[in-house]
Design a protein around this motif. Structure first.
Motif, short mmCIF file in Angstrom:
data_model
loop_
_atom_site.label_atom_id
_atom_site.label_comp_id
_atom_site.label_asym_id
_atom_site.label_seq_id
_atom_site.Cartn_x
_atom_site.Cartn_y
_atom_site.Cartn_z
N LYS A 1 0.86 -1.18 0.00
CA LYS A 1 0.00 0.00 0.00
C LYS A 1 0.90 1.23 0.00
O LYS A 1 2.03 1.17 0.50
N HIS A 2 0.39 2.33 -0.57
CA HIS A 2 1.17 3.57 -0.62
C HIS A 2 0.42 4.67 0.12
O HIS A 2 -0.78 4.84 -0.09
N LEU A 3 1.12 5.41 0.95
CA LEU A 3 0.54 6.56 1.61
C LEU A 3 0.52 7.73 0.63
O LEU A 3 1.57 8.14 0.12
N THR A 4 -0.69 8.21 0.32
CA THR A 4 -0.85 9.35 -0.60
C THR A 4 -1.71 10.41 0.09
O THR A 4 -2.30 10.14 1.15
N GLU A 5 -1.84 11.58 -0.53
CA GLU A 5 -2.70 12.64 0.04
C GLU A 5 -4.12 12.15 0.22
O GLU A 5 -4.83 12.60 1.12
N GLN A 6 -4.56 11.21 -0.64
CA GLN A 6 -5.95 10.75 -0.61
C GLN A 6 -6.24 9.78 0.55
O GLN A 6 -7.39 9.57 0.90
N ASN A 7 -5.21 9.19 1.13
CA ASN A 7 -5.47 8.25 2.23
C ASN A 7 -4.64 8.57 3.48
O ASN A 7 -4.41 7.70 4.32
N ALA A 8 -4.19 9.83 3.59
CA ALA A 8 -3.28 10.21 4.67
C ALA A 8 -3.98 10.90 5.84
O ALA A 8 -3.34 11.47 6.70
N TRP A 9 -5.34 10.85 5.86
CA TRP A 9 -6.08 11.51 6.94
C TRP A 9 -6.09 10.67 8.21
O TRP A 9 -6.41 9.49 8.17
N VAL A 10 -5.71 11.26 9.32
CA VAL A 10 -5.81 10.60 10.62
C VAL A 10 -6.55 11.53 11.57
O VAL A 10 -6.53 12.75 11.42
N GLN B 1 -1.51 13.64 6.89
CA GLN B 1 -0.11 13.40 7.23
C GLN B 1 0.86 13.90 6.17
O GLN B 1 2.03 14.10 6.46
N ILE B 2 0.37 14.13 4.95
CA ILE B 2 1.27 14.60 3.89
C ILE B 2 1.17 16.12 3.73
O ILE B 2 2.16 16.81 3.76
N THR B 3 -0.08 16.63 3.58
CA THR B 3 -0.23 18.07 3.33
C THR B 3 -0.27 18.89 4.63
O THR B 3 -0.15 20.10 4.58
#
Ligand code: ZN
Length: 121
Positions: free
Chosen positions: A70-79, A98-100
């Motif tokens: 799996k890759h951490l991207t802007e689309q799935n980086a919400w915590v 976590q990214i932006t």
């Protein structure tokens, strides 16, 4: 209130006073049962690990095995996170990417709702 049995496959083999049950002279070591179990379906971490080492492969095969990274991207980086407000001593809930590093406000109910997410599946 009903009692739940610990699902540890070897729970009954561990020698503790509270597992020894039955009529006097005919006591046996028995699987622990409780109204609530602290470790999900298990009485302690030893029973949890015993179940995992016996059934983890079967469970992964049943629920779906990860076959690529799996890759951490802007689309799935919400915590979800929170901080303490100092003015009224309450929590402020928010999503943070976590990214932006973008933050979006959350209600306490949304924070506690484990199925509520901004992440794309
Ligand atoms: Zn147990």
């Amino acid at each position: 209130m009903s009692l739940k049995y610990c699902q540890g496959p070897d729970c009954h083999t561990y020698h503790t006073q509270d597992r020894l049950k039955g009529p006097k002279g005919n006591k046996t070591n028995q699987t622990r049962r409780r109204t609530s179990l602290y470790y999900g379906e298990f009485c302690d971490t030893r029973c949890q690990y015993a179940w995992l080492s016996k059934y983890a492969t079967m469970a992964v095969n049943h629920f779906g095995r990860l076959t690529e990274a799996k890759h951490l991207t802007e689309q799935n980086a919400w915590v979800k996170d929170y901080d303490w407000r100092t003015d009224d001593d309450s929590r402020r809930y928010f999503f943070i990417n976590q990214i932006t590093k973008e933050q979006r406000p959350l209600t306490e109910a949304q924070y506690n709702d484990t199925s509520y997410t901004l992440n794309e599946r």
